[in-house]
Design a protein around this motif. Structure first.
Motif, mmCIF file in Angstrom:
data_model
loop_
_atom_site.group_PDB
_atom_site.id
_atom_site.type_symbol
_atom_site.label_atom_id
_atom_site.label_comp_id
_atom_site.label_asym_id
_atom_site.label_seq_id
_atom_site.Cartn_x
_atom_site.Cartn_y
_atom_site.Cartn_z
ATOM 1 N N THR A 63 35.290 27.380 29.121
ATOM 2 C CA THR A 63 34.896 25.861 29.022
ATOM 3 C C THR A 63 35.370 25.560 27.732
ATOM 4 O O THR A 63 35.492 24.259 27.326
ATOM 5 N N LYS A 64 35.473 25.862 26.718
ATOM 6 C CA LYS A 64 35.657 25.629 25.197
ATOM 7 C C LYS A 64 37.337 26.119 25.409
ATOM 8 O O LYS A 64 37.938 26.058 24.324
ATOM 9 N N GLY A 65 38.017 26.512 26.798
ATOM 10 C CA GLY A 65 39.519 26.814 26.975
ATOM 11 C C GLY A 65 39.926 28.080 26.331
ATOM 12 O O GLY A 65 40.925 27.925 25.345
ATOM 13 N N ILE A 66 39.467 28.924 26.207
ATOM 14 C CA ILE A 66 39.621 30.049 25.294
ATOM 15 C C ILE A 66 40.230 31.012 26.197
ATOM 16 O O ILE A 66 41.435 31.571 26.372
ATOM 17 N N PHE A 67 39.760 30.485 27.052
ATOM 18 C CA PHE A 67 40.866 31.955 28.953
ATOM 19 C C PHE A 67 40.802 30.714 30.083
ATOM 20 O O PHE A 67 39.623 30.194 30.072
ATOM 21 N N HIS A 68 41.407 31.466 30.549
ATOM 22 C CA HIS A 68 41.448 30.598 32.282
ATOM 23 C C HIS A 68 40.735 30.533 33.010
ATOM 24 O O HIS A 68 39.559 32.136 32.374
ATOM 25 N N LYS A 69 39.594 30.772 33.834
ATOM 26 C CA LYS A 69 38.887 30.191 34.827
ATOM 27 C C LYS A 69 39.348 31.489 35.044
ATOM 28 O O LYS A 69 37.948 32.411 35.821
ATOM 29 N N ASN A 70 40.148 31.801 35.827
ATOM 30 C CA ASN A 70 40.307 33.146 36.877
ATOM 31 C C ASN A 70 40.610 33.903 36.322
ATOM 32 O O ASN A 70 39.809 35.032 36.688
ATOM 33 N N THR A 71 40.992 33.921 35.010
ATOM 34 C CA THR A 71 41.091 35.013 34.034
ATOM 35 C C THR A 71 39.612 35.957 34.190
ATOM 36 O O THR A 71 39.303 36.629 34.011
ATOM 37 N N ALA A 72 38.150 34.736 33.138
ATOM 38 C CA ALA A 72 37.531 35.751 32.855
ATOM 39 C C ALA A 72 36.533 35.867 34.032
ATOM 40 O O ALA A 72 35.643 36.730 34.101
ATOM 41 N N SER A 73 36.805 35.136 35.655
ATOM 42 C CA SER A 73 36.561 35.704 37.145
ATOM 43 C C SER A 73 36.617 37.063 37.219
ATOM 44 O O SER A 73 36.393 37.850 37.530
ATOM 45 N N ARG A 74 38.152 37.062 36.584
ATOM 46 C CA ARG A 74 38.621 38.589 37.091
ATOM 47 C C ARG A 74 37.981 39.438 36.484
ATOM 48 O O ARG A 74 37.604 40.807 36.337
ATOM 49 N N LYS A 75 37.962 39.363 34.998
ATOM 50 C CA LYS A 75 36.769 40.398 34.437
ATOM 51 C C LYS A 75 35.575 40.598 34.188
ATOM 52 O O LYS A 75 35.324 41.790 34.651
ATOM 53 N N VAL A 76 34.900 39.487 35.221
ATOM 54 C CA VAL A 76 34.036 39.159 35.197
ATOM 55 C C VAL A 76 33.319 40.602 36.925
ATOM 56 O O VAL A 76 32.598 41.708 37.003
ATOM 57 N N SER A 77 34.190 39.984 37.364
ATOM 58 C CA SER A 77 34.530 41.311 39.032
ATOM 59 C C SER A 77 34.599 42.464 38.724
ATOM 60 O O SER A 77 34.031 43.249 38.958
ATOM 61 N N ARG A 78 35.994 42.451 38.055
ATOM 62 C CA ARG A 78 36.228 43.703 37.459
ATOM 63 C C ARG A 78 35.060 45.185 36.663
ATOM 64 O O ARG A 78 34.936 46.021 37.125
ATOM 65 N N LEU A 79 34.378 44.611 35.738
ATOM 66 C CA LEU A 79 33.660 45.025 34.602
ATOM 67 C C LEU A 79 31.987 45.137 35.875
ATOM 68 O O LEU A 79 31.479 46.108 35.723
ATOM 69 N N ALA A 80 31.674 44.627 37.140
ATOM 70 C CA ALA A 80 30.633 44.177 38.155
ATOM 71 C C ALA A 80 31.176 45.110 39.057
ATOM 72 O O ALA A 80 30.274 46.007 38.808
ATOM 73 N N SER A 81 32.094 45.493 39.830
ATOM 74 C CA SER A 81 32.453 46.226 40.737
ATOM 75 C C SER A 81 32.130 48.195 39.948
ATOM 76 O O SER A 81 31.911 48.560 40.138
ATOM 77 N N ARG A 82 32.283 47.818 38.476
ATOM 78 C CA ARG A 82 32.258 49.121 37.859
ATOM 79 C C ARG A 82 30.897 49.695 37.844
ATOM 80 O O ARG A 82 30.773 50.206 37.454
ATOM 81 N N VAL A 83 29.791 48.589 37.369
ATOM 82 C CA VAL A 83 28.459 48.975 36.588
ATOM 83 C C VAL A 83 27.954 49.006 38.091
ATOM 84 O O VAL A 83 27.434 49.924 38.594
ATOM 85 N N LYS A 84 28.381 48.986 39.402
ATOM 86 C CA LYS A 84 28.263 49.033 40.673
ATOM 87 C C LYS A 84 28.558 49.954 40.793
ATOM 88 O O LYS A 84 27.517 50.764 41.664
#
Length: 87
Positions: A63-84
């Motif tokens: 929302t502050k314009g630091i990352f693109h939405k898809n970049t943040a979603s990709r990072k969260v997704s990859r971390l979530a799958s590693r935690v899982k």
């Protein structure tokens, strides 16, 4: 070099924005590092807690314009799958 008063003002504004963006990016990286360390230690509870703390930070970066939405979603997704995967 900036010559007009407007260009000088824009240069000052850019300097301030850069400092703010740098601080935000650093804060987000700190949260991501906490998740990485929790995953490396193999502690699923700590990794889950760290991920829950990191997710809103990443999305705030969007929302502050630091990352693109898809970049943040990709990072969260990859971390979530590693935690899982942690047992």
């Amino acid at each position: 070099m900036a010559n007009s008063p407007q260009a000088k003002k824009r240069a000052r504004q850019i300097e301030r924005r850069t400092a703010v963006n740098k601080a935000r990016k650093s804060r987000i990286r700190t949260f991501l590092r906490a998740v990485e360390e929790a995953i490396a230690s193999g502690d699923k509870a700590a990794a889950t807690a760290a991920l829950r703390a990191a997710q809103p930070e990443l999305m705030r970066g969007v929302t502050k314009g630091i990352f693109h939405k898809n970049t943040a979603s990709r990072k969260v997704s990859r971390l979530a799958s590693r935690v899982k995967v942690l047992s």
